[in-house]
Design an enzyme around this catalytic site. Structure first.
Site, PDB file in Angstrom:
ATOM      1  N   GLU A  25      -5.273   3.901   6.071  1.00  0.00           N
ATOM      2  CA  GLU A  25      -4.977   3.562   4.678  1.00  0.00           C
ATOM      3  C   GLU A  25      -5.633   4.603   3.783  1.00  0.00           C
ATOM      4  O   GLU A  25      -5.173   4.884   2.681  1.00  0.00           O
ATOM      5  CB  GLU A  25      -5.528   2.168   4.374  1.00  0.00           C
ATOM      6  CG  GLU A  25      -4.859   1.494   3.206  1.00  0.00           C
ATOM      7  CD  GLU A  25      -5.819   1.232   2.077  1.00  0.00           C
ATOM      8  OE1 GLU A  25      -5.336   1.060   0.957  1.00  0.00           O
ATOM      9  OE2 GLU A  25      -7.021   1.225   2.290  1.00  0.00           O
ATOM     10  N   ARG A  64       0.826  -1.219   0.000  1.00  0.00           N
ATOM     11  CA  ARG A  64       0.000   0.000   0.000  1.00  0.00           C
ATOM     12  C   ARG A  64       0.860   1.269   0.000  1.00  0.00           C
ATOM     13  O   ARG A  64       0.533   2.257   0.659  1.00  0.00           O
ATOM     14  CB  ARG A  64      -0.930   0.029   1.223  1.00  0.00           C
ATOM     15  CG  ARG A  64      -1.990  -1.048   1.239  1.00  0.00           C
ATOM     16  CD  ARG A  64      -3.011  -0.805   0.137  1.00  0.00           C
ATOM     17  NE  ARG A  64      -4.210  -1.603   0.319  1.00  0.00           N
ATOM     18  CZ  ARG A  64      -4.348  -2.854  -0.106  1.00  0.00           C
ATOM     19  NH1 ARG A  64      -3.360  -3.468  -0.728  1.00  0.00           N
ATOM     20  NH2 ARG A  64      -5.489  -3.494   0.077  1.00  0.00           N
ATOM     21  N   SER A 114     -10.881  -0.656   3.025  1.00  0.00           N
ATOM     22  CA  SER A 114     -10.129  -0.761   4.279  1.00  0.00           C
ATOM     23  C   SER A 114      -9.779   0.636   4.775  1.00  0.00           C
ATOM     24  O   SER A 114      -9.149   1.408   4.050  1.00  0.00           O
ATOM     25  CB  SER A 114      -8.818  -1.519   4.054  1.00  0.00           C
ATOM     26  OG  SER A 114      -9.075  -2.785   3.518  1.00  0.00           O
TER      27      SER A 114
HETATM   28  N1  EPU Z   1     -10.910 -10.906   9.898  1.00  0.00           N
HETATM   29  C1  EPU Z   1     -11.483 -10.771  11.149  1.00  0.00           C
HETATM   30  N2  EPU Z   1     -12.593  -9.971  11.284  1.00  0.00           N
HETATM   31  C2  EPU Z   1     -13.151  -9.324  10.235  1.00  0.00           C
HETATM   32  C3  EPU Z   1     -12.578  -9.467   8.939  1.00  0.00           C
HETATM   33  C4  EPU Z   1     -11.440 -10.263   8.808  1.00  0.00           C
HETATM   34  O1  EPU Z   1     -11.008 -11.345  12.137  1.00  0.00           O
HETATM   35  O2  EPU Z   1     -14.132  -8.625  10.435  1.00  0.00           O
HETATM   36  C5  EPU Z   1      -9.716 -11.725   9.744  1.00  0.00           C
HETATM   37  C6  EPU Z   1      -9.981 -12.853   8.757  1.00  0.00           C
HETATM   38  O3  EPU Z   1     -10.444 -13.976   9.438  1.00  0.00           O
HETATM   39  C7  EPU Z   1      -8.631 -13.096   8.141  1.00  0.00           C
HETATM   40  C8  EPU Z   1      -7.945 -11.762   8.225  1.00  0.00           C
HETATM   41  O4  EPU Z   1      -8.688 -10.945   9.129  1.00  0.00           O
HETATM   42  O5  EPU Z   1      -7.877 -13.985   8.931  1.00  0.00           O
HETATM   43  C9  EPU Z   1      -7.796 -11.093   6.874  1.00  0.00           C
HETATM   44  O6  EPU Z   1      -9.069 -10.762   6.338  1.00  0.00           O
HETATM   45  P1  EPU Z   1      -9.283 -10.521   4.753  1.00  0.00           P
HETATM   46  O7  EPU Z   1      -8.808 -11.683   3.961  1.00  0.00           O
HETATM   47  O8  EPU Z   1     -10.693 -10.072   4.572  1.00  0.00           O
HETATM   48  O9  EPU Z   1      -8.283  -9.349   4.365  1.00  0.00           O
HETATM   49  P2  EPU Z   1      -7.844  -7.989   5.087  1.00  0.00           P
HETATM   50  O10 EPU Z   1      -6.432  -8.127   5.548  1.00  0.00           O
HETATM   51  O11 EPU Z   1      -8.850  -7.571   6.091  1.00  0.00           O
HETATM   52  C10 EPU Z   1      -6.822  -6.995   2.895  1.00  0.00           C
HETATM   53  C11 EPU Z   1      -6.882  -5.706   2.127  1.00  0.00           C
HETATM   54  C12 EPU Z   1      -8.190  -5.610   1.331  1.00  0.00           C
HETATM   55  C13 EPU Z   1      -8.233  -6.796   0.374  1.00  0.00           C
HETATM   56  C14 EPU Z   1      -8.137  -8.100   1.183  1.00  0.00           C
HETATM   57  C15 EPU Z   1      -8.022  -9.314   0.298  1.00  0.00           C
HETATM   58  C16 EPU Z   1      -5.575  -4.102   3.392  1.00  0.00           C
HETATM   59  C17 EPU Z   1      -5.592  -2.880   4.246  1.00  0.00           C
HETATM   60  N3  EPU Z   1      -6.771  -4.584   3.034  1.00  0.00           N
HETATM   61  O12 EPU Z   1      -7.892  -6.973   3.846  1.00  0.00           O
HETATM   62  O13 EPU Z   1      -8.151  -4.417   0.583  1.00  0.00           O
HETATM   63  O14 EPU Z   1      -9.424  -6.784  -0.390  1.00  0.00           O
HETATM   64  O15 EPU Z   1      -6.935  -8.096   1.997  1.00  0.00           O
HETATM   65  O16 EPU Z   1      -6.758  -9.348  -0.283  1.00  0.00           O
HETATM   66  O17 EPU Z   1      -4.497  -4.580   3.031  1.00  0.00           O
HETATM   67  C18 EPU Z   1      -8.774  -2.114   0.565  1.00  0.00           C
HETATM   68  O18 EPU Z   1      -7.577  -1.837   0.526  1.00  0.00           O
HETATM   69  O19 EPU Z   1      -9.648  -1.202   0.578  1.00  0.00           O
HETATM   70  C19 EPU Z   1      -9.195  -3.509   0.635  1.00  0.00           C
HETATM   71  C20 EPU Z   1     -10.470  -3.858   0.768  1.00  0.00           C
END
Ligand code: EPU
Length: 345
Positions: free
Chosen positions: A334, A166, A238
């Protein structure tokens, strides 16, 4: 090219919060840009650049000139270095998801994991958009931009964009100096799928030999199930970056919370999902008046309708303090805060 005075910005960002621009000007031809910048300079007006508005939280009315970038057009040419590849150049104002969809239908592959990311093509290199195991830097060849200091159009090759998680040179040394005009990507004419990300592997339709169209459909399916559509519920994806912690700090966290997830990075450091930290601190689905934390993805702050940028900021600050108190980890935004608050988040 007309300047609109006291312009409403509430429909130009996906958070949908109220704010006005002293002046607003749409740029749909590259040669309009130096003219608008010169006029702003003569009137001593600060300039703010707005793309798709999907990664911005407006905290107040914006003084000076807001440039709404709407440079359109998608061109392609064979890749001289690789007969299996095509070079695709898209204008900064093109919608990102429409570009992903267009390329998929042309048989140019590599963008499927990045389906449904809101925002414009011009914003994509600034934060090196990424999702489901792919980031823009994996397919980007070069970025053309207008350099406001030298008053020239310049091109930066991928290796000079200082891409990170990012992050890019456009968020660092070229911040406030580069206005992105177009982006060139190298895509594959051969079907290619990247299915390494945990959330993808858990999906029932995912297999090693799935087609790019199937991958695109799965990514859209997962995103629609977790992330609110901005047209329905105001948000900017995010709100926080996933914090990167040292191996020692991660070991300390894991000793206390054995189920804390982690993603590897290119160094020994570990990326911890901010969503998990916020969720565990008890914030998922919490509302503060018209704003709140999304009930399906704790990393997304939402405007239920009628909320203001200041209300979202106050909620974000509460979350930062709570996560820091619980886990000793300080979250960073972010989303771009405009204007940047003096005391940070
Ligand atoms: N999780 C929770 N609670 C929640 C949501 C997620 O505990 O409410 C846990 C999930 O169980 C999982 C982990 O958090 O173990 C990661 O969740 P997820 O795969 O949804 O990804 P993220 O890290 O929350 C990042 C990006 C997203 C992108 C997804 C998929 C960032 C800041 N965000 O989210 O990007 O779509 O991975 O690759 O890196 C964005 O930048 O706007 C965005 C949506």
């Amino acid at each position: 090219m007309t300047w609109q005075a006291d312009a409403d910005l509430s429909t130009l960002t996906t958070f949908g919060v109220p704010a006005r621009a002293q002046w607003l000007c749409s740029i749909d031809q590259e040669d309009q840009l130096p003219v608008a910048l010169q006029q702003a300079d003569r009137k001593d007006l600060p300039v703010t650049v707005l793309g798709g508005g999907s990664n911005v939280l407006l905290l107040a009315d914006v003084p000076g000139l807001v440039l709404h970038m709407q440079l359109m057009g998608i061109r392609h040419q064979p890749d001289p270095d690789d007969s299996n590849a095509v070079l695709v150049t898209a204008g900064a104002g093109e919608n990102w998801h429409q570009l992903v969809d267009y390329c998929l239908h042309k048989g140019w592959h590599g963008l499927e994991n990045l389906a449904l990311i809101p925002g414009s093509v011009g914003a994509s290199p600034v934060q090196n958009i990424g999702a489901y195991g792919v980031e823009l830097a994996d397919v980007l060849v070069s970025v053309r931009y207008f350099d406001t200091q030298s008053v020239q159009v310049r091109t930066l090759d991928r290796d000079d964009c200082q891409f990170g998680y990012r992050d890019s040179i456009f968020k660092q040394s070229l911040k406030q100096q580069a206005i992105i005009l177009s982006v060139t990507l190298r895509l594959s004419r051969e079907p290619r799928t990247v299915v390494t990300y945990p959330a993808l592997l858990q999906h029932p339709d995912v297999s090693a030999d799935m087609s790019p169209q199937q991958l695109f459909d799965v990514v859209c399916d997962i995103r629609r199930s977790k992330l609110p559509a901005p047209a329905v519920l105001g948000n900017a994806g995010s709100f926080f970056r996933n914090p990167v912690v040292s191996p020692d700090a991660y070991a300390t966290l894991q000793a206390r919370w054995p189920d804390i997830p982690a993603f590897a990075t290119s160094t020994a450091d570990v990326k911890v999902p901010a969503a998990w930290l916020i969720d565990r601190a008890g914030w998922k689905g919490v509302r503060r008046g018209a704003v709140g934390v999304h009930d399906k993805q704790a990393l997304v702050l939402v405007n239920h309708g009628g909320g203001t940028g200041q209300q979202v900021l106050a909620l974000a600050r509460e979350i930062v303090a709570s996560v820091e108190q619980t886990f000793g980890v300080r979250l960073q935004p972010e989303v771009c805060l405009v204007p940047a608050p003096e005391s940070g988040l």
